[in-house]
Write an enzyme that holds these catalytic residues in place. Structure first.
Site, PDB file in Angstrom:
ATOM      1  N   HIS A  33      -2.206  56.032 -18.610  1.00  0.00           N
ATOM      2  CA  HIS A  33      -1.494  54.804 -18.978  1.00  0.00           C
ATOM      3  C   HIS A  33      -2.160  54.178 -20.205  1.00  0.00           C
ATOM      4  O   HIS A  33      -3.365  53.907 -20.204  1.00  0.00           O
ATOM      5  CB  HIS A  33      -1.534  53.847 -17.783  1.00  0.00           C
ATOM      6  CG  HIS A  33      -0.759  52.588 -17.947  1.00  0.00           C
ATOM      7  ND1 HIS A  33       0.599  52.509 -17.721  1.00  0.00           N
ATOM      8  CD2 HIS A  33      -1.152  51.340 -18.294  1.00  0.00           C
ATOM      9  CE1 HIS A  33       1.011  51.258 -17.920  1.00  0.00           C
ATOM     10  NE2 HIS A  33      -0.034  50.526 -18.279  1.00  0.00           N
ATOM     11  N   ASP A  35      -2.140  51.059 -22.782  1.00  0.00           N
ATOM     12  CA  ASP A  35      -1.690  49.686 -22.982  1.00  0.00           C
ATOM     13  C   ASP A  35      -1.799  49.298 -24.454  1.00  0.00           C
ATOM     14  O   ASP A  35      -2.891  49.011 -24.942  1.00  0.00           O
ATOM     15  CB  ASP A  35      -2.546  48.732 -22.140  1.00  0.00           C
ATOM     16  CG  ASP A  35      -2.253  48.839 -20.659  1.00  0.00           C
ATOM     17  OD1 ASP A  35      -1.086  48.635 -20.274  1.00  0.00           O
ATOM     18  OD2 ASP A  35      -3.182  49.145 -19.891  1.00  0.00           O
ATOM     19  N   MET A  68       3.246  46.281 -25.018  1.00  0.00           N
ATOM     20  CA  MET A  68       3.325  44.829 -24.879  1.00  0.00           C
ATOM     21  C   MET A  68       3.454  44.252 -26.276  1.00  0.00           C
ATOM     22  O   MET A  68       2.461  43.860 -26.903  1.00  0.00           O
ATOM     23  CB  MET A  68       2.067  44.307 -24.161  1.00  0.00           C
ATOM     24  CG  MET A  68       2.076  44.591 -22.671  1.00  0.00           C
ATOM     25  SD  MET A  68       0.433  44.538 -21.918  1.00  0.00           S
ATOM     26  CE  MET A  68      -0.081  46.227 -22.140  1.00  0.00           C
TER      27      MET A  68
HETATM   28  C1  DX5 Z   1      -2.506  44.663 -18.276  1.00  0.00           C
HETATM   29  C2  DX5 Z   1      -2.246  46.139 -18.330  1.00  0.00           C
HETATM   30  C3  DX5 Z   1      -2.660  46.944 -17.145  1.00  0.00           C
HETATM   31  C4  DX5 Z   1      -4.125  46.852 -16.868  1.00  0.00           C
HETATM   32  C5  DX5 Z   1      -4.419  47.307 -15.481  1.00  0.00           C
HETATM   33  O1  DX5 Z   1      -2.036  44.118 -19.464  1.00  0.00           O
HETATM   34  O2  DX5 Z   1      -0.856  46.359 -18.495  1.00  0.00           O
HETATM   35  O3  DX5 Z   1      -2.244  48.274 -17.322  1.00  0.00           O
HETATM   36  O4  DX5 Z   1      -4.877  47.644 -17.761  1.00  0.00           O
HETATM   37  O5  DX5 Z   1      -5.786  47.149 -15.276  1.00  0.00           O
HETATM   38  P1  DX5 Z   1      -6.444  46.745 -13.899  1.00  0.00           P
HETATM   39  O6  DX5 Z   1      -6.285  47.924 -13.005  1.00  0.00           O
HETATM   40  O7  DX5 Z   1      -7.828  46.469 -14.294  1.00  0.00           O
HETATM   41  O8  DX5 Z   1      -5.688  45.547 -13.373  1.00  0.00           O
HETATM   42 ZN    ZN Z   2      -0.182  48.440 -18.445  1.00  0.00          ZN
END
Ligand code: DX5
Ligand code: ZN
Length: 220
Positions: A33, A35, A68
């Site tokens: 994943h 981000d 995002m």
């Molecule tokens: C938040 C991200 C998530 C985040 C998840 O903006 O979209 O993907 O990295 O991380 P954890 O598991 O630390 O909540």
């Molecule tokens: Zn994410």
């Protein structure tokens, strides 16, 4: 096997040792994943296309890119060239997602829509047929390491019921605050893909922590 996919979020990795951190989860994870943030849709900046291009050479995992950004369209061709497999964008950023979905497909990318924790499922319901995946955020987007918001559980159930009623194969991804304690609850509600950053990459042994998530799901 539950068939639930685990997608470690690179946001929680050590950015000075990305290749090493990816190697630690390569055989244990299902997806990676990624981000991507624009500092506008969310008040943070993470990493972008040159980084994805470089790590593509280090991994055979399916690259799931969570964009995002206020203008996610802007990045599609470059994300595709960088080796991303699936792009997900926020319904709050693209309230009319038909054209972005088509542009993603035209760029050779899978497509999905993301809902912030307090955006109702109704926002994406008319568009589920465009989606390989619907993502329910279980934390506010922008930062890793936050706590799972229990209030999203009914929305995960609603998403699952909706795609099942329609006979769709759409994955339901849950993103944020996933641990061995919250993972079974997300899966019980209908999640088929779990994104986990902190609980995987900040663990002593990331592959082991993925196995622990799987055990927690299996024994629920
Ligand atoms: C938040 C991200 C998530 C985040 C998840 O903006 O979209 O993907 O990295 O991380 P954890 O598991 O630390 O909540
Ligand atoms: Zn994410």
């Amino acid at each position: 096997m539950s068939g639930v996919k685990i997608a470690p979020s690179l946001l929680a990795a050590d950015f000075s040792r990305l290749a090493e951190d990816i190697a630690r989860i390569e055989d244990a994870a299902d997806w990676l994943h990624l981000d991507v943030m624009d500092g506008h849709f969310v008040p943070n900046i993470s990493f972008g296309i040159p980084v994805i291009e470089s790590i593509r050479e280090q991994s055979r995992l399916f690259f799931d890119c969570h964009v995002m950004a206020t203008n996610p369209d802007y990045f599609l061709d470059e994300l595709s060239r960088a080796g991303v497999d699936l792009v997900t964008m926020h319904i709050e950023a693209v309230p009319d997602p038909e054209a972005p979905a088509k542009r993603s497909r035209d760029a050779g990318l899978g497509f999905g829509l993301v809902l912030n924790p307090f955006t109702p499922f109704a926002g994406v319901a008319p568009f589920t047929e465009l989606c390989d995946v619907v993502v329910v955020m279980s934390v506010e987007p922008g930062h890793g390491g936050q706590e799972f918001i229990d209030a999203v559980l009914p929305k995960i159930e609603e998403a699952r019921e909706w795609v099942e009623d329609k006979g769709l194969a759409t994955d339901i991804q849950v993103d944020g605050g996933i641990t061995p304690e919250t993972a079974p609850r997300a899966v019980d509600a209908g999640a088929t893909v779990l994104v986990a950053g902190t609980s995987v990459f900040r663990a002593e042994d990331p592959a082991d922590s993925i196995a622990e998530l799987r055990r927690a799901i299996e024994s629920r």
